[in-house]
Write a protein that holds these residues in place. Structure first.
Motif, PDB file in Angstrom:
ATOM      1  N   ILE A 128     -85.483 -45.371 -16.912  1.00 13.96           N
ATOM      2  CA  ILE A 128     -85.752 -45.128 -15.500  1.00 13.96           C
ATOM      3  C   ILE A 128     -85.329 -43.718 -15.133  1.00 13.96           C
ATOM      4  CG2 ILE A 128     -85.554 -47.555 -14.815  1.00 13.96           C
ATOM      5  CD1 ILE A 128     -82.702 -46.981 -13.874  1.00 13.96           C
ATOM      6  N   PRO A 129     -86.044 -43.059 -14.209  1.00  9.66           N
ATOM      7  CA  PRO A 129     -85.631 -41.730 -13.755  1.00  9.66           C
ATOM      8  C   PRO A 129     -84.601 -41.850 -12.636  1.00  9.66           C
ATOM      9  CG  PRO A 129     -87.744 -42.292 -12.784  1.00  9.66           C
ATOM     10  CD  PRO A 129     -87.334 -43.467 -13.632  1.00  9.66           C
ATOM     11  N   VAL A 130     -83.600 -41.005 -12.674  1.00 15.63           N
ATOM     12  CA  VAL A 130     -82.527 -41.044 -11.672  1.00 15.63           C
ATOM     13  C   VAL A 130     -82.143 -39.634 -11.253  1.00 15.63           C
ATOM     14  CG1 VAL A 130     -81.579 -43.208 -12.585  1.00 15.63           C
ATOM     15  CG2 VAL A 130     -80.674 -41.016 -13.406  1.00 15.63           C
ATOM     16  N   LEU A 131     -81.450 -39.569 -10.122  1.00 20.52           N
ATOM     17  CA  LEU A 131     -80.845 -38.330  -9.654  1.00 20.52           C
ATOM     18  C   LEU A 131     -79.377 -38.587  -9.327  1.00 20.52           C
ATOM     19  CD1 LEU A 131     -83.520 -36.926  -7.165  1.00 20.52           C
ATOM     20  CD2 LEU A 131     -83.025 -36.090  -9.475  1.00 20.52           C
ATOM     21  N   PRO A 132     -78.513 -37.597  -9.530  1.00 16.53           N
ATOM     22  CA  PRO A 132     -77.106 -37.767  -9.134  1.00 16.53           C
ATOM     23  C   PRO A 132     -76.984 -37.797  -7.617  1.00 16.53           C
ATOM     24  CG  PRO A 132     -77.513 -35.518  -9.846  1.00 16.53           C
ATOM     25  CD  PRO A 132     -78.764 -36.275 -10.148  1.00 16.53           C
ATOM     26  N   ILE A 133     -75.964 -38.475  -7.131  1.00 14.59           N
ATOM     27  CA  ILE A 133     -75.698 -38.526  -5.694  1.00 14.59           C
ATOM     28  C   ILE A 133     -74.872 -37.308  -5.294  1.00 14.59           C
ATOM     29  CG2 ILE A 133     -74.445 -39.785  -3.902  1.00 14.59           C
ATOM     30  CD1 ILE A 133     -75.302 -42.362  -5.258  1.00 14.59           C
ATOM     31  N   LYS A 134     -75.318 -36.614  -4.252  1.00 13.58           N
ATOM     32  CA  LYS A 134     -74.632 -35.393  -3.807  1.00 13.58           C
ATOM     33  C   LYS A 134     -73.616 -35.667  -2.700  1.00 13.58           C
ATOM     34  CE  LYS A 134     -78.669 -32.515  -4.800  1.00 13.58           C
ATOM     35  NZ  LYS A 134     -79.692 -31.620  -4.192  1.00 13.58           N
ATOM     36  N   ASP A 135     -73.888 -36.693  -1.901  1.00 13.01           N
ATOM     37  CA  ASP A 135     -73.032 -36.968  -0.746  1.00 13.01           C
ATOM     38  C   ASP A 135     -71.789 -37.752  -1.150  1.00 13.01           C
ATOM     39  OD1 ASP A 135     -74.885 -35.774   0.964  1.00 13.01           O
ATOM     40  OD2 ASP A 135     -76.000 -37.648   1.188  1.00 13.01           O
ATOM     41  N   THR A 136     -70.771 -37.656  -0.320  1.00 12.57           N
ATOM     42  CA  THR A 136     -69.573 -38.471  -0.496  1.00 12.57           C
ATOM     43  C   THR A 136     -69.915 -39.921  -0.170  1.00 12.57           C
ATOM     44  OG1 THR A 136     -68.115 -36.632   0.064  1.00 12.57           O
ATOM     45  CG2 THR A 136     -67.213 -38.866   0.314  1.00 12.57           C
ATOM     46  N   LEU A 137     -69.355 -40.848  -0.956  1.00 13.15           N
ATOM     47  CA  LEU A 137     -69.631 -42.265  -0.769  1.00 13.15           C
ATOM     48  C   LEU A 137     -68.382 -43.015  -0.319  1.00 13.15           C
ATOM     49  CD1 LEU A 137     -71.748 -43.220  -3.922  1.00 13.15           C
ATOM     50  CD2 LEU A 137     -72.581 -42.855  -1.604  1.00 13.15           C
ATOM     51  N   ARG A 138     -68.597 -43.976   0.562  1.00  8.58           N
ATOM     52  CA  ARG A 138     -67.541 -44.921   0.932  1.00  8.58           C
ATOM     53  C   ARG A 138     -68.125 -46.322   0.871  1.00  8.58           C
ATOM     54  NH1 ARG A 138     -62.997 -42.561   2.623  1.00  8.58           N
ATOM     55  NH2 ARG A 138     -62.143 -44.554   3.299  1.00  8.58           N
ATOM     56  N   LYS A 139     -67.289 -47.299   0.506  1.00  7.68           N
ATOM     57  CA  LYS A 139     -67.699 -48.691   0.426  1.00  7.68           C
ATOM     58  C   LYS A 139     -66.887 -49.514   1.419  1.00  7.68           C
ATOM     59  CE  LYS A 139     -68.108 -52.593  -2.792  1.00  7.68           C
ATOM     60  NZ  LYS A 139     -67.860 -53.068  -4.172  1.00  7.68           N
ATOM     61  N   GLY A 140     -67.562 -50.365   2.200  1.00 11.12           N
ATOM     62  CA  GLY A 140     -66.874 -51.205   3.163  1.00 11.12           C
ATOM     63  C   GLY A 140     -67.616 -51.273   4.477  1.00 11.12           C
TER      64      GLY A 140
END
Length: 220
Positions: A128-140
């Motif tokens: 599968i083709p993917v791209l890295p995530i550039k933004d900061t991530l938060r879970k919750g």
């Protein structure tokens, strides 16, 4: 090695706020779906192209092809209740040893992305083709959330590519709403899916803003 692509065009465009499904909206003089087909034809003019369409829109598509004198060879298969059923129906027509599954509303997939994913599928079975995530991530939620390491996450695009026998086996698994794409279905069999590099322009048209962005990029 013979290759096939299933292009899924079953969306009805609720988030576009349009009576016309987004794959039929004209951009730079052609319906979005035609731009998408053109990309795969440019990659391999011998590729088998199978389009999955809702029953109620098949005649509209044929009329559009006649209107635009769109003659790239392709086959039409009737879509099902869910994306899963549409792909399962389309697989009955597939003849290539490698089969890709692509969203009709991603008309800016690059030739390089298509090449990356097919070559990896040839050697590894599933890619599968993917791209890295550039933004900061938060879970919750708004009350309780935690920072996440974005290096462990990827944005997934299409086309997703597989050896035909592998994908056919995966589609023997009964439908579940938890399975959101073909790769997750293959993983449900215990098979590994490998990552390749996608392209940033490979936007999935979902909202009016996405459509404007695709129009801009196609114009450029």
């Amino acid at each position: 090695m013979k290759q096939s692509v299933i292009i899924t065009a079953g969306g009805i465009g609720k988030r576009m706020k349009s009576d016309l499904p987004k794959q039929y909206i004209s951009v730079q003089g052609l319906p979005v779906l035609m731009h998408t087909i053109n990309k795969f034809y440019a990659y391999d003019a011998e590729m088998q192209i199978v389009i999955s369409l809702p029953k109620d829109f098949i005649q509209m598509w044929k009329d559009l092809c006649e209107k635009h004198e769109f003659n790239i060879p392709h086959e039409i298969t009737e879509g099902g209740i869910e994306r899963y059923h549409s792909i399962k129906n389309a697989l009955q027509k597939v003849k290539g040893e490698i089969v890709m599954v692509h969203d009709a509303v991603r008309p800016l997939v690059s030739i390089q992305t298509i090449s990356n994913v097919t070559e990896k599928a040839k050697s590894k079975g599933a890619a599968i083709p993917v791209l890295p995530i550039k933004d900061t991530l938060r879970k919750g939620d708004s009350e309780n959330s935690q920072h996440q390491d974005r290096s462990e996450f990827w944005i997934v695009q299409t086309p997703q590519a597989f050896k035909l026998d592998l994908l056919q086996e995966a589609y023997q698994i009964p439908y579940s709403s938890a399975v959101t794409d073909d790769a997750s279905l293959v993983e449900a069999m215990g098979k590994q899916v490998f990552l390749t590099e996608g392209n940033e322009e490979n936007i999935k048209i979902t909202t009016p803003f996405d459509l404007k962005l695709v129009e801009f990029l196609l114009e450029k």
